[in-house]
Write an enzyme that holds these catalytic residues in place. Structure first.
Site, PDB file in Angstrom:
ATOM      1  N   ASN A 158     -10.040   0.415  -0.119  1.00 25.42           N
ATOM      2  CA  ASN A 158      -8.572   0.435  -0.099  1.00 25.42           C
ATOM      3  C   ASN A 158      -8.062  -0.169  -1.412  1.00 25.42           C
ATOM      4  O   ASN A 158      -8.228  -1.365  -1.656  1.00 25.42           O
ATOM      5  CB  ASN A 158      -8.086  -0.368   1.110  1.00 25.42           C
ATOM      6  CG  ASN A 158      -6.567  -0.346   1.264  1.00 25.42           C
ATOM      7  OD1 ASN A 158      -5.848   0.046   0.347  1.00 25.42           O
ATOM      8  ND2 ASN A 158      -6.093  -0.789   2.408  1.00 25.42           N
ATOM      9  N   CYS A 160       0.818  -1.229   0.000  1.00 21.12           N
ATOM     10  CA  CYS A 160       0.000   0.000   0.000  1.00 21.12           C
ATOM     11  C   CYS A 160       0.847   1.273   0.000  1.00 21.12           C
ATOM     12  O   CYS A 160       0.360   2.345  -0.344  1.00 21.12           O
ATOM     13  CB  CYS A 160      -0.940   0.006   1.192  1.00 21.12           C
ATOM     14  SG  CYS A 160      -2.123  -1.343   1.160  1.00 21.12           S
ATOM     15  N   HIS A 164      -3.174   7.718   2.104  1.00 18.88           N
ATOM     16  CA  HIS A 164      -3.577   6.374   1.699  1.00 18.88           C
ATOM     17  C   HIS A 164      -4.991   6.155   2.224  1.00 18.88           C
ATOM     18  O   HIS A 164      -5.295   6.494   3.372  1.00 18.88           O
ATOM     19  CB  HIS A 164      -2.606   5.357   2.298  1.00 18.88           C
ATOM     20  CG  HIS A 164      -3.032   3.938   2.070  1.00 18.88           C
ATOM     21  ND1 HIS A 164      -3.497   3.488   0.842  1.00 18.88           N
ATOM     22  CD2 HIS A 164      -3.075   2.864   2.906  1.00 18.88           C
ATOM     23  CE1 HIS A 164      -3.797   2.205   0.947  1.00 18.88           C
ATOM     24  NE2 HIS A 164      -3.560   1.807   2.181  1.00 18.88           N
TER      25      HIS A 164
HETATM   26  O1  UT7 Z   1      -3.675  -0.707   3.466  1.00 20.07           O
HETATM   27  C1  UT7 Z   1      -2.885  -1.366   4.406  1.00 20.07           C
HETATM   28  C2  UT7 Z   1      -3.186  -0.869   5.717  1.00 20.07           C
HETATM   29  N1  UT7 Z   1      -4.390  -1.496   6.228  1.00 20.07           N
HETATM   30  C3  UT7 Z   1      -5.079  -0.861   7.139  1.00 20.07           C
HETATM   31  O2  UT7 Z   1      -4.723   0.255   7.448  1.00 20.07           O
HETATM   32  C4  UT7 Z   1      -6.210  -1.558   7.818  1.00 20.07           C
HETATM   33  C5  UT7 Z   1      -6.113  -1.298   9.285  1.00 20.07           C
HETATM   34  N2  UT7 Z   1      -7.161  -1.911  10.073  1.00 20.07           N
HETATM   35  C6  UT7 Z   1      -8.442  -1.505  10.014  1.00 20.07           C
HETATM   36  O3  UT7 Z   1      -8.818  -0.676   9.212  1.00 20.07           O
HETATM   37  C7  UT7 Z   1      -9.402  -2.083  11.036  1.00 20.07           C
HETATM   38  O4  UT7 Z   1      -8.677  -2.761  12.026  1.00 20.07           O
HETATM   39  C8  UT7 Z   1     -10.458  -3.020  10.436  1.00 20.07           C
HETATM   40  C9  UT7 Z   1     -11.457  -2.221   9.631  1.00 20.07           C
HETATM   41  C10 UT7 Z   1      -9.809  -4.069   9.569  1.00 20.07           C
HETATM   42  C11 UT7 Z   1     -11.247  -3.710  11.539  1.00 20.07           C
HETATM   43  O5  UT7 Z   1     -11.833  -2.758  12.399  1.00 20.07           O
HETATM   44  P1  UT7 Z   1     -11.685  -2.889  13.994  1.00 20.07           P
HETATM   45  O6  UT7 Z   1     -12.463  -1.800  14.570  1.00 20.07           O
HETATM   46  O7  UT7 Z   1     -10.215  -2.938  14.294  1.00 20.07           O
HETATM   47  O8  UT7 Z   1     -12.411  -4.235  14.275  1.00 20.07           O
HETATM   48  P2  UT7 Z   1     -11.813  -5.581  14.923  1.00 20.07           P
HETATM   49  O9  UT7 Z   1     -10.898  -6.245  13.991  1.00 20.07           O
HETATM   50  O10 UT7 Z   1     -11.339  -5.288  16.310  1.00 20.07           O
HETATM   51  O11 UT7 Z   1     -13.108  -6.410  15.029  1.00 20.07           O
HETATM   52  C12 UT7 Z   1     -14.211  -6.012  15.881  1.00 20.07           C
HETATM   53  C13 UT7 Z   1     -15.312  -7.045  15.741  1.00 20.07           C
HETATM   54  C14 UT7 Z   1     -14.818  -8.482  15.851  1.00 20.07           C
HETATM   55  O12 UT7 Z   1     -15.806  -9.237  16.523  1.00 20.07           O
HETATM   56  P3  UT7 Z   1     -15.647  -9.594  18.084  1.00 20.07           P
HETATM   57  O13 UT7 Z   1     -14.353 -10.335  18.182  1.00 20.07           O
HETATM   58  O14 UT7 Z   1     -15.628  -8.267  18.775  1.00 20.07           O
HETATM   59  O15 UT7 Z   1     -16.851 -10.412  18.338  1.00 20.07           O
HETATM   60  C15 UT7 Z   1     -14.723  -8.934  14.432  1.00 20.07           C
HETATM   61  O16 UT7 Z   1     -14.883 -10.323  14.288  1.00 20.07           O
HETATM   62  O17 UT7 Z   1     -15.888  -6.937  14.440  1.00 20.07           O
HETATM   63  C16 UT7 Z   1     -15.897  -8.213  13.807  1.00 20.07           C
HETATM   64  N3  UT7 Z   1     -15.778  -8.028  12.377  1.00 20.07           N
HETATM   65  C17 UT7 Z   1     -16.838  -7.835  11.577  1.00 20.07           C
HETATM   66  N4  UT7 Z   1     -18.153  -7.747  11.856  1.00 20.07           N
HETATM   67  C18 UT7 Z   1     -18.981  -7.512  10.810  1.00 20.07           C
HETATM   68  C19 UT7 Z   1     -14.648  -8.023  11.606  1.00 20.07           C
HETATM   69  N5  UT7 Z   1     -14.980  -7.819  10.315  1.00 20.07           N
HETATM   70  C20 UT7 Z   1     -16.332  -7.687  10.275  1.00 20.07           C
HETATM   71  C21 UT7 Z   1     -17.249  -7.463   9.245  1.00 20.07           C
HETATM   72  N6  UT7 Z   1     -18.549  -7.384   9.556  1.00 20.07           N
HETATM   73  N7  UT7 Z   1     -16.878  -7.309   7.953  1.00 20.07           N
END
Ligand code: UT7
Length: 323
Positions: A280, A113, A250
């Site tokens: 992204n 990225c 980005h």
């Molecule tokens: O380009 C390269 C750089 N990449 C990035 O910068 C990405 C960086 N990361 C992010 O943008 C975020 O961490 C994400 C968008 C990927 C995830 O958001 P988050 O607020 O960090 O969520 P999380 O991973 O902590 O997940 C929270 C909850 C989890 O459930 P539990 O464990 O709390 O029950 C996940 O399983 O959300 C759940 N979850 C979803 N729920 C519905 C994860 N993906 C989804 C989804 N729909 N698509």
């Protein structure tokens, strides 16, 4: 003082637009979750048979057109991509041929990225060292081809597209009033390989593999490192957030974009945001945002821009340029 000045830009997005609701059909997710956690509302996916080089060519042609320049007068093409058409030759040489160029040189840069920022910085070095006068810098990706459609934590995040910027050598006065690239800052730390990677490759599995990410960890690094690298590049030319007309970040997550702007003391009114419509697009995200910002009249000639990006590696960096 020799400067690499942007004289044109352009972008291309595949025709197919995929709204968040698409994923509700086969994953335990919701439109609302995706929008609330990422800011993404839709993304574009390449059509069957539509490749990274095709999209890169379209963006490159638009950049050439906007500059009123012939492909034959370009000395080099650098393409930032992690999703090449083939393992080799490079996407850059494919675009070179598609543009009808028979001279110059072309190669790909792979910093995921952060790829466009790395490519732009390398292009700048080639221009200021006198090795090239005109360089096309392209970011092009088909990340939809790397997705594991069963992994709701990653497949909802990415999209396809391409953007391009044409750089040309010009003589500047050596101050920050000059147009062109004013400072760059590149970093990587391979110890973080396991938080964002593709689980396949030529010399390991002989497969393409799927993208794997520990989102929370990447998020934490992004918020810290993006503001840091932008500050570092600005500090090299004695500038700070207050001097910036536009952050062109980005586009991974609106929450990361907002947190970075806040750390840089730049209001969101001065940040180009395309993540809602593009998702992204990895190395294509910065040139897509740049070109969209120029097209809608936000970015004007003479504006001070800072771009920043982070991706797998980890690799991250920023470029300060006056448009
Ligand atoms: O380009 C390269 C750089 N990449 C990035 O910068 C990405 C960086 N990361 C992010 O943008 C975020 O961490 C994400 C968008 C990927 C995830 O958001 P988050 O607020 O960090 O969520 P999380 O991973 O902590 O997940 C929270 C909850 C989890 O459930 P539990 O464990 O709390 O029950 C996940 O399983 O959300 C759940 N979850 C979803 N729920 C519905 C994860 N993906 C989804 C989804 N729909 N698509």
């Amino acid at each position: 003082m020799r400067r690499a000045v942007a004289i044109g830009c352009g972008h291309y997005l595949p025709e197919r637009v995929v709204p968040n609701s698409h994923f509700e059909g086969f994953l335990d997710t919701s439109e609302e979750w995706i929008e609330a956690r990422t800011g993404i509302e839709r993304r574009h996916f390449a059509a069957e048979g539509e490749t990274t080089s095709m999209m890169g060519e379209a963006a490159a042609r638009r950049a050439l057109e906007s500059a009123g320049v012939d492909a034959a007068s370009v000395d080099a093409i650098i393409v930032a991509t992690s999703t090449p058409d083939l393992t080799f030759p490079s996407v850059a040489t494919m675009i070179q041929a598609r543009l009808g160029m028979t001279g110059g040189f072309a190669f790909d840069v792979q910093a995921v990225c952060a790829g466009f920022v790395f490519a732009l910085s390398n292009a700048n070095a080639l221009v200021i060292s006198g090795q090239a006068d005109r360089i096309l810098v392209v970011g092009a990706e088909t990340f939809s081809r790397l997705m594991d459609w069963k992994d709701r934590a990653t497949c909802v995040l990415f999209g396809d597209g391409a953007g391009a910027v044409l750089l040309e050598a010009a003589e500047g006065g050596g101050t920050t009033r000059d147009r062109g690239v004013l400072a760059t800052d590149l970093n990587s730390d391979g110890r973080h390989r396991d938080i964002l990677y593709v689980d396949g490759g030529v010399s390991s599995s002989r497969t393409t593999g799927h993208l794997r990410m520990e989102g929370k960890e990447v998020f934490r690094h992004a918020v810290e490192k993006l503001a840091e690298t932008a500050h570092a590049a600005l500090a090299k030319v004695n500038l700070d957030g207050g001097d910036v007309d536009w952050i062109v970040p980005h586009q991974a997550n609106l929450r990361i974009i907002k947190a970075t702007a806040k750390r840089m003391d730049v209001p969101m009114e001065r940040v180009i945001v395309t993540v809602r419509d593009h998702g992204n697009t990895s190395a294509a995200s910065v040139p897509l945002a740049l070109s969209a910002g120029v097209e809608d009249g936000s970015i004007k000639r003479g504006d001070l821009l800072v771009t920043e990006a982070i991706g797998g590696g980890l690799a991250w960096g920023s470029v300060v340029l006056r448009w």
